[in-house]
Scaffold this active site. Structure first.
Site, short mmCIF file in Angstrom:
data_model
loop_
_atom_site.label_atom_id
_atom_site.label_comp_id
_atom_site.label_asym_id
_atom_site.label_seq_id
_atom_site.Cartn_x
_atom_site.Cartn_y
_atom_site.Cartn_z
N HIS A 75 1.23 23.61 40.17
CA HIS A 75 0.42 22.69 39.37
C HIS A 75 -0.87 22.37 40.10
O HIS A 75 -1.13 21.23 40.48
CB HIS A 75 1.21 21.42 39.05
CG HIS A 75 2.47 21.68 38.30
ND1 HIS A 75 2.48 21.99 36.96
CD2 HIS A 75 3.76 21.71 38.69
CE1 HIS A 75 3.71 22.19 36.54
NE2 HIS A 75 4.51 22.02 37.59
N HIS A 79 -4.15 26.81 38.54
CA HIS A 79 -3.33 26.83 37.31
C HIS A 79 -4.11 26.21 36.15
O HIS A 79 -4.10 26.73 35.03
CB HIS A 79 -2.01 26.09 37.56
CG HIS A 79 -1.18 25.89 36.34
ND1 HIS A 79 -0.67 26.92 35.59
CD2 HIS A 79 -0.77 24.75 35.74
CE1 HIS A 79 0.03 26.43 34.58
NE2 HIS A 79 -0.02 25.11 34.65
N HIS A 115 -4.58 19.56 31.83
CA HIS A 115 -3.18 19.35 31.44
C HIS A 115 -2.24 19.00 32.58
O HIS A 115 -1.19 18.40 32.35
CB HIS A 115 -2.66 20.58 30.68
CG HIS A 115 -2.23 21.68 31.57
ND1 HIS A 115 -3.12 22.54 32.17
CD2 HIS A 115 -1.00 22.04 31.99
CE1 HIS A 115 -2.44 23.39 32.91
NE2 HIS A 115 -1.16 23.12 32.82
N ASP A 116 -2.57 19.31 33.82
CA ASP A 116 -1.73 18.94 34.96
C ASP A 116 -2.52 18.14 36.01
O ASP A 116 -2.14 18.08 37.19
CB ASP A 116 -1.12 20.18 35.62
CG ASP A 116 0.17 20.64 34.96
OD1 ASP A 116 0.81 19.83 34.27
OD2 ASP A 116 0.52 21.82 35.14
#
Length: 182
Positions: A75, A79, A115-116
């Site tokens: 993460h 990524h 998103h992370d």
């Protein structure tokens, strides 16, 4: 031999192909792939002009997002860049492009990149089982996803980082709701 900048530009020119590799770009610009991909994709989709994006706010936002990804084996900012590039691939495809507004496109790209954001490298179950502050804050429901989204929106609400500052308040409300859904 080609300069590193020339190699990066050459690599980016094929970013829309399915076999494109984020790892090859990362070798050319370690720790900067997310920022470089975001800039390239937003320019390719003409989003700077369509939304009158302020380049300083854009760079401030994506710089913080890139740095906010922690040093996790998975993460990570790399990524985040990979998911951003994959979202770009799907946005460019005929199956998606005919159904997305420009506002949906820019929101999907920001959601993909973030998103992370700030992922601690532990699982939702870990947070729930240990009654971590995150689990308590989000009542044990979509703990990490809620945190990523909340932290992104908090950043967007700061004047120097609001890449959506050129849109109407009602449109930003739509962006916020869509980010949460994504």
């Amino acid at each position: 031999e080609l300069s590193n900048q020339t190699k990066i530009i050459s690599k980016l020119e094929n970013i829309g192909s399915w076999d494109w590799s984020i790892f090859e770009l990362e070798l050319l610009c370690p720790g900067h792939s997310l920022m470089i991909c975001a800039n390239y994709i937003f320019k390719e989709l003409n989003l700077f002009d369509k939304f009158k994006l302020d380049a300083n706010k854009f760079n401030n936002f994506f710089s913080v997002i890139q740095r906010g990804y922690l040093k996790n084996p998975y993460h990570s900012a790399l990524h985040g860049a990979d998911v951003l590039v994959n979202m770009y691939y799907f946005i460019k495809s005929d199956e998606f492009s005919n159904y997305l507004s420009d506002l949906d496109m820019i929101t999907a790209l920001v959601a993909a990149a973030c998103h992370d954001y700030k992922h601690p490298g532990t699982t939702q179950n870990f947070h729930i089982e240990t009654n971590s502050e995150l689990a308590l804050t989000y009542n044990g429901r979509s703990v990490l996803e809620s945190m990523h989204c909340s932290e992104t929106i908090k950043l967007l609400l700061k004047t120097d980082y609001n890449v959506f500052s050129g849109i109407k308040k009602s449109e930003f409300r739509y962006v916020r709701e869509t980010l949460v859904d994504m």
